[in-house]
Scaffold this active site. Structure first.
Site, PDB file in Angstrom:
ATOM      1  N   GLN A 172      11.461 -38.550   1.434  1.00  0.00           N
ATOM      2  CA  GLN A 172      10.304 -37.660   1.574  1.00  0.00           C
ATOM      3  C   GLN A 172       9.290 -38.294   2.522  1.00  0.00           C
ATOM      4  O   GLN A 172       8.301 -37.681   2.882  1.00  0.00           O
ATOM      5  CB  GLN A 172       9.645 -37.443   0.209  1.00  0.00           C
ATOM      6  CG  GLN A 172      10.547 -36.755  -0.791  1.00  0.00           C
ATOM      7  CD  GLN A 172      10.010 -36.888  -2.209  1.00  0.00           C
ATOM      8  OE1 GLN A 172       9.191 -36.099  -2.648  1.00  0.00           O
ATOM      9  NE2 GLN A 172      10.463 -37.900  -2.919  1.00  0.00           N
ATOM     10  N   ASN A 173       9.540 -39.547   2.894  1.00  0.00           N
ATOM     11  CA  ASN A 173       8.589 -40.260   3.742  1.00  0.00           C
ATOM     12  C   ASN A 173       8.739 -39.844   5.202  1.00  0.00           C
ATOM     13  O   ASN A 173       9.840 -39.569   5.667  1.00  0.00           O
ATOM     14  CB  ASN A 173       8.791 -41.775   3.600  1.00  0.00           C
ATOM     15  CG  ASN A 173       8.599 -42.224   2.164  1.00  0.00           C
ATOM     16  OD1 ASN A 173       8.001 -41.501   1.369  1.00  0.00           O
ATOM     17  ND2 ASN A 173       9.113 -43.389   1.823  1.00  0.00           N
ATOM     18  N   HIS A 225      10.752 -34.174   4.838  1.00  0.00           N
ATOM     19  CA  HIS A 225       9.413 -33.687   5.175  1.00  0.00           C
ATOM     20  C   HIS A 225       9.023 -33.954   6.628  1.00  0.00           C
ATOM     21  O   HIS A 225       7.851 -33.895   6.967  1.00  0.00           O
ATOM     22  CB  HIS A 225       8.378 -34.305   4.214  1.00  0.00           C
ATOM     23  CG  HIS A 225       8.555 -33.854   2.795  1.00  0.00           C
ATOM     24  ND1 HIS A 225       8.000 -34.487   1.714  1.00  0.00           N
ATOM     25  CD2 HIS A 225       9.246 -32.806   2.281  1.00  0.00           C
ATOM     26  CE1 HIS A 225       8.342 -33.855   0.599  1.00  0.00           C
ATOM     27  NE2 HIS A 225       9.096 -32.841   0.913  1.00  0.00           N
ATOM     28  N   GLY A 253      10.637 -44.785  -6.161  1.00  0.00           N
ATOM     29  CA  GLY A 253       9.248 -44.671  -5.704  1.00  0.00           C
ATOM     30  C   GLY A 253       8.766 -43.271  -5.401  1.00  0.00           C
ATOM     31  O   GLY A 253       8.040 -43.058  -4.439  1.00  0.00           O
ATOM     32  N   ASN A 277      10.784 -47.246 -10.538  1.00  0.00           N
ATOM     33  CA  ASN A 277       9.384 -46.867 -10.330  1.00  0.00           C
ATOM     34  C   ASN A 277       8.500 -47.839 -11.116  1.00  0.00           C
ATOM     35  O   ASN A 277       8.948 -48.422 -12.104  1.00  0.00           O
ATOM     36  CB  ASN A 277       9.138 -45.422 -10.820  1.00  0.00           C
ATOM     37  CG  ASN A 277       7.919 -44.776 -10.185  1.00  0.00           C
ATOM     38  OD1 ASN A 277       6.799 -45.293 -10.284  1.00  0.00           O
ATOM     39  ND2 ASN A 277       8.115 -43.657  -9.524  1.00  0.00           N
ATOM     40  N   GLU A 279       6.073 -46.861 -12.792  1.00  0.00           N
ATOM     41  CA  GLU A 279       5.697 -46.180 -14.043  1.00  0.00           C
ATOM     42  C   GLU A 279       6.658 -45.034 -14.323  1.00  0.00           C
ATOM     43  O   GLU A 279       7.383 -44.602 -13.435  1.00  0.00           O
ATOM     44  CB  GLU A 279       4.248 -45.668 -13.959  1.00  0.00           C
ATOM     45  CG  GLU A 279       4.039 -44.687 -12.835  1.00  0.00           C
ATOM     46  CD  GLU A 279       2.581 -44.327 -12.608  1.00  0.00           C
ATOM     47  OE1 GLU A 279       1.700 -45.133 -12.943  1.00  0.00           O
ATOM     48  OE2 GLU A 279       2.342 -43.226 -12.085  1.00  0.00           O
TER      49      GLU A 279
END
Ligand code: OAD
Length: 242
Positions: free
Chosen positions: A100-101, A118, A187, A213, A215
């Protein structure tokens, strides 16, 4: 078996691995994430900077935001996560990164199988002819920048809120995750669709999800292994066990 050994087992047994990466992978290079502490959408309003309406209203403001991000990205380097994922391309037969980066750091680290969901911050698109081209001027000298061929306005070749993703890229990604035995999700907050749906396709077709991740996210409940920690640290441990 501990979590890391299981992770290695998953990677070794998978015939096809689909990796989904998000801003957390570039965070350790110094590129801000979007949500969470220090996130871009905490500081700026997405609807004023990353929508087609915002660009129509004020292309100079939007370009200045992208110029700021381009300058920042040009000064950072790929980190250990990007490097390990690039190395794994030579270790595992079929591994593809869907990111997505928009920063191009996976490619700079040497990854070849990279799908940019993206778009890419170093590409621009002429709004008249829709022609996409590499646009590397950094910093940008004149605002708003214009198409070198026809003089029309150009825009960053990235996907904004309210816009659809490129259909071919999307179809390829859906099929890739559907056919993969393992979705490795690193991430990402897993809140932006359709990206967040990709690992679910792997799971639905009988594959596994491994998530890394700092979290828990909304995907964690579906993950077969959740490895909590910084991507580079977790990947380093896994890599040392392969
Ligand atoms: P977010 O900012 O939403 O999420 C980043 C995720 O990375 C969070 O879940 C963090 O917990 C995690 N994270 C942060 N540092 C980490 C580290 N060192 N190691 C591992 N994880 C870490 O970013 P994305 O999920 O990528 O779209 O956001 C998805 C999309 O929303 C972006 O592509 C962008 C944004 O709006 C568009 O602009 C279209």
């Amino acid at each position: 078996m501990n979590k890391f050994k299981r992770a290695v087992d998953f990677l070794r047994k998978a015939e096809k691995i689909a990796v989904l990466t998000g801003a957390g992978v570039s965070a350790e290079s110094g590129v801000p994430t979007f949500r969470g502490r220090g996130g871009l959408w905490k500081k700026y309003r997405a609807e004023e900077l990353a929508t087609p309406e915002a660009f129509e209203r004020d292309p100079i403001l939007v370009w200045k935001f992208y110029d700021y991000r381009r300058q920042l990205i040009s000064k950072v380097n790929p980190n250990k996560s990007h490097e390990i994922l690039a190395k794994w391309e030579t270790l595992f037969e079929k591994i593809t990164i869907v990111t997505q980066n928009i920063d191009g750091l996976h490619q700079r680290a040497g990854s070849k199988n990279v799908i940019e969901l993206h778009g890419n911050i170093w590409e621009a698109r002429c709004i008249k002819e829709n022609k996409v081209f590499r646009y590397k001027e950094n910093p940008i000298s004149e605002f708003p920048p214009k198409c070198p061929d026809c003089g029309s306005l150009i825009r960053p070749n990235v996907v904004w809120f309210g816009e659809s993703l490129n259909q071919n890229i999307l179809n390829f990604s859906f099929s890739l995750f559907e056919k993969s035995d393992l979705a490795l999700v690193i991430g990402t907050s897993s809140v932006v669709y359709p990206a967040a749906h990709l690992p679910i396709l792997t799971k639905k077709s009988g594959g596994k999800i491994m998530e890394i991740n700092i979290e828990e996210t909304s995907l964690t409940i579906l993950s077969d292994i959740f490895l909590k920690g910084k991507a580079s640290e977790i990947l380093k441990v896994i890599d040392s066990l392969i």
